[in-house]
Design an enzyme around this catalytic site. Structure first.
Site, mmCIF file in Angstrom:
data_model
loop_
_atom_site.group_PDB
_atom_site.id
_atom_site.type_symbol
_atom_site.label_atom_id
_atom_site.label_comp_id
_atom_site.label_asym_id
_atom_site.label_seq_id
_atom_site.Cartn_x
_atom_site.Cartn_y
_atom_site.Cartn_z
ATOM 1 N N ALA A 1 0.802 -1.226 0.000
ATOM 2 C CA ALA A 1 0.000 0.000 0.000
ATOM 3 C C ALA A 1 0.836 1.279 0.000
ATOM 4 C CB ALA A 1 -0.930 0.008 1.213
ATOM 5 N N ASP A 2 2.145 1.165 -0.142
ATOM 6 C CA ASP A 2 2.990 2.363 -0.156
ATOM 7 C C ASP A 2 4.028 2.277 -1.269
ATOM 8 O OD1 ASP A 2 4.031 4.812 0.623
ATOM 9 O OD2 ASP A 2 5.401 3.934 2.085
ATOM 10 N N PRO A 3 3.576 2.111 -2.515
ATOM 11 C CA PRO A 3 4.536 2.014 -3.612
ATOM 12 C C PRO A 3 5.069 3.396 -4.003
ATOM 13 C CG PRO A 3 2.317 1.909 -4.472
ATOM 14 C CD PRO A 3 2.182 1.979 -2.972
ATOM 15 N N ASN B 1 10.892 2.376 -2.976
ATOM 16 C CA ASN B 1 10.549 1.035 -2.501
ATOM 17 C C ASN B 1 10.676 -0.038 -3.575
ATOM 18 O OD1 ASN B 1 10.032 1.646 0.146
ATOM 19 N ND2 ASN B 1 7.834 1.908 -0.108
#
Length: 236
Positions: A51-53, A57
């Site tokens: 949920a944090d691309p 990352n």
């Protein structure tokens, strides 16, 4: 490393590498298809989605098997979104129908099952608007982000009408999906200006659809699969 992790201390693995966006263009071209499958696998198969691309990352490291082969690594799973099995199956149907140009089924069936529209809504009036948005704003825009942005501006009236006149809503997980794939597309275009996210998504979506649905059901959602027209909007 659960054996070392406590309520106050999180122990994770250090990854040596460089951000994919900073890799040589050849490596980007080689690894982006893996990245597309990585995100689609999370979305359509696993049901747990990073949920944090963001570019920091998505790393290029080396294979643990031979120590030399470039390998794509997704970092930091501290924020995860969950996608139900029903939503995964509906998303698979929707992707195949979108790539096949079956907008009627996409709007009347898939959009309701995914939560974009109420199940009891009559979509007769809405179909022409959504067809224009899907065709001109997404599928027919090609790989050029500037063209896609210009096309979306050209249909801004249709977009405004959909969001303000009709009970249209976006499922929470869908924003994360578009963010992840949008990130990949932006990086991919630096290595391959002709990259098309829809074409890159098609093989995995097709394989997933065949594995998920029976031959009978698959035929219903993909009746033109074996006779796709070779064009920019219908891919084989």
């Amino acid at each position: 490393y659960e054996q070392f992790t406590t309520q106050r201390v999180l122990v994770s693995e250090w990854i040596d590498g460089i951000p994919l966006a900073q890799a040589p263009k050849r490596q980007i071209r080689e690894l982006i298809p893996i990245g597309v499958e990585l995100f689609l696998c999370q979305l359509l198969d696993i049901g747990r989605f990073h949920a944090d691309p963001h570019p920091g990352n998505l790393y290029v490291t080396t294979s643990k098997i031979d120590g030399t082969t470039p390998t794509l690594c997704l970092l930091d799973f501290g924020l995860i979104a969950h996608v139900s099995e029903d939503s995964r199956n509906s998303m698979t149907q929707a992707i195949v129908n979108l790539l096949q140009g079956d907008y009627d089924t996409l709007i009347a069936h898939d959009a309701k099952h995914l939560g974009f529209l109420p199940h009891d809504m009559d979509v007769t009036e809405l179909k022409p608007l959504l067809k224009t948005i899907l065709k001109e704003g997404l599928v027919e825009s090609g790989s050029n982000l500037h063209d896609r942005r210009r096309n979306l501006m050209a249909i801004s009236n249709e977009l405004n009408e959909v969001f303000f006149k009709y009970p249209f809503s976006v499922p929470p997980f869908f924003a994360l999906v578009t963010r992840g794939l949008g990130l990949l597309e932006g990086i991919a275009l630096t290595g391959d200006p002709s990259f098309d996210i829809f074409q890159a998504s098609y093989p995995y979506a097709k394989r997933r659809a065949i594995e998920t649905f029976s031959v009978k059901d698959y035929g219903k959602i993909s009746r033109n699969m074996l006779g796709l027209r070779r064009s920019s909007t219908q891919l084989s």
